[in-house]
Motif scaffolding. Structure first.
Motif, PDB file in Angstrom:
ATOM      1  N   ALA A  26      28.086  -2.080 -16.013  1.00 36.01           N
ATOM      2  CA  ALA A  26      28.010  -0.757 -16.636  1.00 36.01           C
ATOM      3  C   ALA A  26      28.150  -0.865 -18.152  1.00 36.01           C
ATOM      4  CB  ALA A  26      29.086   0.154 -16.063  1.00 36.01           C
TER       5      ALA A  26
ATOM      6  N   PHE B 112      25.570   1.949 -18.778  1.00 34.67           N
ATOM      7  CA  PHE B 112      25.681   2.978 -17.748  1.00 34.67           C
ATOM      8  C   PHE B 112      26.988   3.730 -17.935  1.00 34.67           C
ATOM      9  CE2 PHE B 112      23.218  -0.416 -15.411  1.00 34.67           C
ATOM     10  CZ  PHE B 112      21.988   0.212 -15.543  1.00 34.67           C
ATOM     11  N   SER B 113      27.036   4.952 -17.407  1.00 33.80           N
ATOM     12  CA  SER B 113      28.229   5.786 -17.605  1.00 33.80           C
ATOM     13  C   SER B 113      29.437   5.299 -16.811  1.00 33.80           C
ATOM     14  CB  SER B 113      27.933   7.238 -17.229  1.00 33.80           C
ATOM     15  OG  SER B 113      27.544   7.323 -15.871  1.00 33.80           O
TER      16      SER B 113
ATOM     17  N   ARG C  37      29.802   3.399 -10.711  1.00 39.72           N
ATOM     18  CA  ARG C  37      28.933   4.032  -9.710  1.00 39.72           C
ATOM     19  C   ARG C  37      27.474   4.046 -10.182  1.00 39.72           C
ATOM     20  NH1 ARG C  37      27.420   4.587  -4.889  1.00 39.72           N
ATOM     21  NH2 ARG C  37      26.565   6.595  -4.342  1.00 39.72           N
ATOM     22  N   SER C  38      27.262   4.349 -11.441  1.00 39.33           N
ATOM     23  CA  SER C  38      25.898   4.352 -12.001  1.00 39.33           C
ATOM     24  C   SER C  38      25.292   2.952 -11.955  1.00 39.33           C
ATOM     25  CB  SER C  38      25.909   4.853 -13.440  1.00 39.33           C
ATOM     26  OG  SER C  38      26.319   6.192 -13.476  1.00 39.33           O
TER      27      SER C  38
ATOM     28  N   THR D 167      26.057   0.633  -9.808  1.00 38.93           N
ATOM     29  CA  THR D 167      25.773   0.355  -8.391  1.00 38.93           C
ATOM     30  C   THR D 167      24.463   1.007  -7.969  1.00 38.93           C
ATOM     31  OG1 THR D 167      28.132   0.241  -7.914  1.00 38.93           O
ATOM     32  CG2 THR D 167      26.671   0.577  -6.038  1.00 38.93           C
ATOM     33  N   VAL D 168      24.289   2.261  -8.354  1.00 44.79           N
ATOM     34  CA  VAL D 168      23.060   2.985  -8.004  1.00 44.79           C
ATOM     35  C   VAL D 168      21.851   2.305  -8.631  1.00 44.79           C
ATOM     36  CG1 VAL D 168      21.828   5.172  -8.318  1.00 44.79           C
ATOM     37  CG2 VAL D 168      24.219   5.191  -7.591  1.00 44.79           C
ATOM     38  N   GLN D 169      21.976   1.908  -9.879  1.00 47.82           N
ATOM     39  CA  GLN D 169      20.850   1.265 -10.561  1.00 47.82           C
ATOM     40  C   GLN D 169      20.508  -0.075  -9.924  1.00 47.82           C
ATOM     41  OE1 GLN D 169      19.012   2.891 -12.862  1.00 47.82           O
ATOM     42  NE2 GLN D 169      17.591   1.214 -12.553  1.00 47.82           N
TER      43      GLN D 169
ATOM     44  N   LYS E 192      18.591   0.676  -6.839  1.00 45.04           N
ATOM     45  CA  LYS E 192      17.220   1.078  -7.161  1.00 45.04           C
ATOM     46  C   LYS E 192      16.356  -0.139  -7.509  1.00 45.04           C
ATOM     47  CE  LYS E 192      18.107   5.793  -8.694  1.00 45.04           C
ATOM     48  NZ  LYS E 192      18.072   6.740  -9.830  1.00 45.04           N
TER      49      LYS E 192
END
Length: 178
Positions: free
Chosen positions: A140, A145-146, A149-150, A152-154, A157
């Motif tokens: 992050a 990333f913020s 969690r961001s 992880t999502v990225q 994706k």
């Protein structure tokens, strides 16, 4: 059918009757659940021992059919066996990799090409996670990333992009291998 109605003369006759009544169903169930015939025999024999011990000890429900009770025991044993051995079997089938800094596994050129096709940012992110072994907090920070969690999502994706690229290219191999 309740065993008392059969009135076996000996313990051996009791086991023979139980085998005749219940083993085919246990074997069918275990086969349907992905088990082998040998596993079915082992599970059934263990189930018979438990059934007999409970029957002798008077710990069975008298309203339950003996066959159904034995089938329930075997089903429970199978689920327990399956869940305990699933992870063990998965680990046994993985190759033994001993990694050192100077001796890392070679990545297939095809896979590397698929990851490259997913984009530079995904390539960098996946490299940082899998090869540089950065945790989500470090990812992050490095990629702006913020939060974790961001990141992880990225990462998810990016992996999905690679999967889609592999799926699309494997459907049309001529385009990929030109």
């Amino acid at each position: 059918m309740v065993i008392e109605q059969i009135k076996p003369q000996t313990q051996e006759e009791l086991f023979v009757k139980l085998y005749e009544m219940a083993f085919p169903q246990v074997a069918g169930f275990i086969h349907k659940m992905g088990g082998s015939f040998d596993e079915a025999k082992d599970i059934f024999q263990d189930g018979l021992v438990i059934y007999y011990e409970k029957r002798i000890g008077g710990n069975t429900l008298t309203t339950v059919d003996d066959k159904a009770y034995l089938l329930g025991i075997c089903r429970h044993l199978w689920y327990k066996y399956y869940h305990e051995n699933k992870l063990k079997q998965a680990l046994e089938h993985t190759p033994d990799l001993k990694l050192t800094e100077e001796h890392t596994p070679k990545v297939s050129e095809d896979i590397l090409r698929f990851v490259e096709l997913s984009g530079k940012k995904c390539l960098d992110l996946l490299k940082a996670f899998y090869y540089d072994k950065l945790n989500m907090k470090e990812l992050a920070t490095r990629f702006g990333f913020s939060g974790e969690r961001s990141a992880t999502v990225q990462k998810y994706k990016c992996l999905e992009k690679v999967r889609i690229t592999i799926r699309d290219k494997s459907l049309n191999k001529e385009d990929f291998y030109e």
